[in-house]
Design an enzyme around this catalytic site. Structure first.
Site, PDB file in Angstrom:
ATOM      1  CG  ASP A  46      -2.101  -0.831   1.115  1.00  0.00           C
ATOM      2  OD1 ASP A  46      -2.388  -1.251  -0.015  1.00  0.00           O
ATOM      3  OD2 ASP A  46      -2.766  -1.075   2.132  1.00  0.00           O
ATOM      4  CE  LYS A  70      -7.966   1.953  -2.188  1.00  0.00           C
ATOM      5  NZ  LYS A  70      -9.029   1.625  -1.294  1.00  0.00           N
ATOM      6  CG  MET A  84      -7.736   8.029   7.328  1.00  0.00           C
ATOM      7  SD  MET A  84      -8.700   6.653   6.700  1.00  0.00           S
ATOM      8  CE  MET A  84      -9.203   5.824   8.195  1.00  0.00           C
TER       9      MET A  84
HETATM   10  N1  SAH Z   1      -3.749   0.616   9.468  1.00  0.00           N
HETATM   11  C1  SAH Z   1      -3.105   1.886   9.706  1.00  0.00           C
HETATM   12  C2  SAH Z   1      -4.058   3.054   9.561  1.00  0.00           C
HETATM   13  C3  SAH Z   1      -4.643   3.187   8.164  1.00  0.00           C
HETATM   14  S1  SAH Z   1      -5.636   4.604   7.999  1.00  0.00           S
HETATM   15  C4  SAH Z   1      -2.472   1.865  11.095  1.00  0.00           C
HETATM   16  O1  SAH Z   1      -2.745   0.971  11.887  1.00  0.00           O
HETATM   17  O2  SAH Z   1      -1.643   2.750  11.359  1.00  0.00           O
HETATM   18  C5  SAH Z   1      -4.465   5.771   7.415  1.00  0.00           C
HETATM   19  C6  SAH Z   1      -4.306   6.892   8.404  1.00  0.00           C
HETATM   20  O3  SAH Z   1      -3.454   6.489   9.462  1.00  0.00           O
HETATM   21  C7  SAH Z   1      -3.647   8.132   7.846  1.00  0.00           C
HETATM   22  O4  SAH Z   1      -4.561   8.954   7.168  1.00  0.00           O
HETATM   23  C8  SAH Z   1      -3.131   8.792   9.107  1.00  0.00           C
HETATM   24  O5  SAH Z   1      -4.173   9.429   9.820  1.00  0.00           O
HETATM   25  C9  SAH Z   1      -2.700   7.594   9.922  1.00  0.00           C
HETATM   26  N2  SAH Z   1      -1.269   7.287   9.746  1.00  0.00           N
HETATM   27  C10 SAH Z   1      -0.745   6.182   9.213  1.00  0.00           C
HETATM   28  N3  SAH Z   1       0.601   6.206   9.281  1.00  0.00           N
HETATM   29  C11 SAH Z   1       0.922   7.372   9.877  1.00  0.00           C
HETATM   30  C12 SAH Z   1       2.148   7.978  10.259  1.00  0.00           C
HETATM   31  N4  SAH Z   1       3.324   7.389  10.013  1.00  0.00           N
HETATM   32  N5  SAH Z   1       2.101   9.188  10.881  1.00  0.00           N
HETATM   33  C13 SAH Z   1       0.934   9.779  11.145  1.00  0.00           C
HETATM   34  N6  SAH Z   1      -0.271   9.255  10.815  1.00  0.00           N
HETATM   35  C14 SAH Z   1      -0.273   8.058  10.205  1.00  0.00           C
END
Ligand code: SAH
Length: 259
Positions: free
Chosen positions: A43, A65, A178
């Site tokens: 992803d 995406k 998000m």
């Molecule tokens: N499965 C992922 C989340 C997916 S939703 C998890 O467990 O982390 C995607 C959202 O996660 C992004 O829009 C953001 O809000 C957050 N996100 C993911 N990685 C991030 C990072 N390194 N720093 C800050 N926010 C992050």
């Protein structure tokens, strides 16, 4: 797409959580799964440096995406994953953070299951807990926070989650994923709940070299995010625990004038 049937390999799928970005935050079990991958589907939020653990001749497909670019629909990803497993063997489905925290991991698991393809799950460090933690912001802390909520700022119909209204009235730590482009609306919800002075933080690209952080209060956080030009991916943290951040006092003072 031409797929060559590989009769030697049993189809199987590993749903693998890649962690929040720093490639060293992948689990050892994740590294071992990648070593035996025939195909890796990854992803947008996955650090491509992780692909080094997969065999050189493994097929690596980006299915992420990113706004403005061609993106795969979820159903297309499901089909691709199953096709590859049936034709090549071991598919590692590498997803940002943890596969089951707003990762649509269960949809992929259920689809693979409908083809009787065995799926194993390897959890990853979710950004929701790991990114605040890397900033030395604990999601719970004795005397400050007895629970935490992880909420999406953008539900499947594009709306803000109703849970944010309830969370804003609790004393829990509230982590919003998000939610960056809904920050103004979210801040209003906290203000309506009388939480103007509640500590708040926003972390962009946590655990990566492009990490950025703003720390303040509900009343100031929006102006700070604009001033520092914070961009996605970013997460929001609301709660007294944010006051434990080493720079909290200095930053709040520094930005006091922009509220
Ligand atoms: N499965 C992922 C989340 C997916 S939703 C998890 O467990 O982390 C995607 C959202 O996660 C992004 O829009 C953001 O809000 C957050 N996100 C993911 N990685 C991030 C990072 N390194 N720093 C800050 N926010 C992050």
């Amino acid at each position: 797409m031409s797929l060559i049937q590989n009769i030697n390999r049993e189809p199987k799928i590993t749903l693998l959580g890649a962690g929040p970005g720093d490639p060293d935050l992948l689990t050892l079990k994740g590294v071992n799964a990648l070593k035996t991958a025939d195909v890796v589907l990854y992803d947008a939020l996955v650090n491509e440096a992780l692909l080094i653990h997969a065999p050189v001749n493994a097929i690596k497909v980006y299915v992420g995406k990113r706004s403005g670019e061609h993106s795969y629909e979820q159903t297309a990803i499901n089909k691709l994953m199953v096709d590859y497993a049936l034709n090549y063997g071991h598919v590692v489905r590498l997803k940002g953070g943890d596969p089951f925290v707003f990762g649509r991991g269960y949809e992929e698991l259920a689809y693979a299951d409908s083809y009787s393809i065995p799926v194993s799950v390897i959890p990853g460090i979710s950004s929701s807990i790991g990114v605040p933690g890397l900033q030395q912001i604990p999601v719970t802390h004795r005397g400050l926070s007895e629970s935490f909520w992880v909420i999406t700022g953008t539900t499947s119909n594009g709306e803000i989650s109703q849970d944010i209204y309830q969370a804003s009235q609790s004393s829990a730590t509230v982590i919003v994923l998000m939610g960056l482009n809904k920050l103004a609306q979210i801040v209003e919800i906290f203000k309506t709940a009388g939480k103007d002075q509640l500590p708040a933080a926003v972390v962009q690209n946590g655990s990566s070299t492009s990490e950025k952080l703003v720390v303040g209060k509900v009343a100031t956080i929006l102006a700070m995010v604009k001033k520092e030009k914070i961009e996605a991916p970013a997460l929001l943290v609301f709660g007294e625990v944010v006051s434990l951040h080493p720079s909290f006092k200095t930053l709040v003072k520094q930005y006091a004038s922009i509220a």
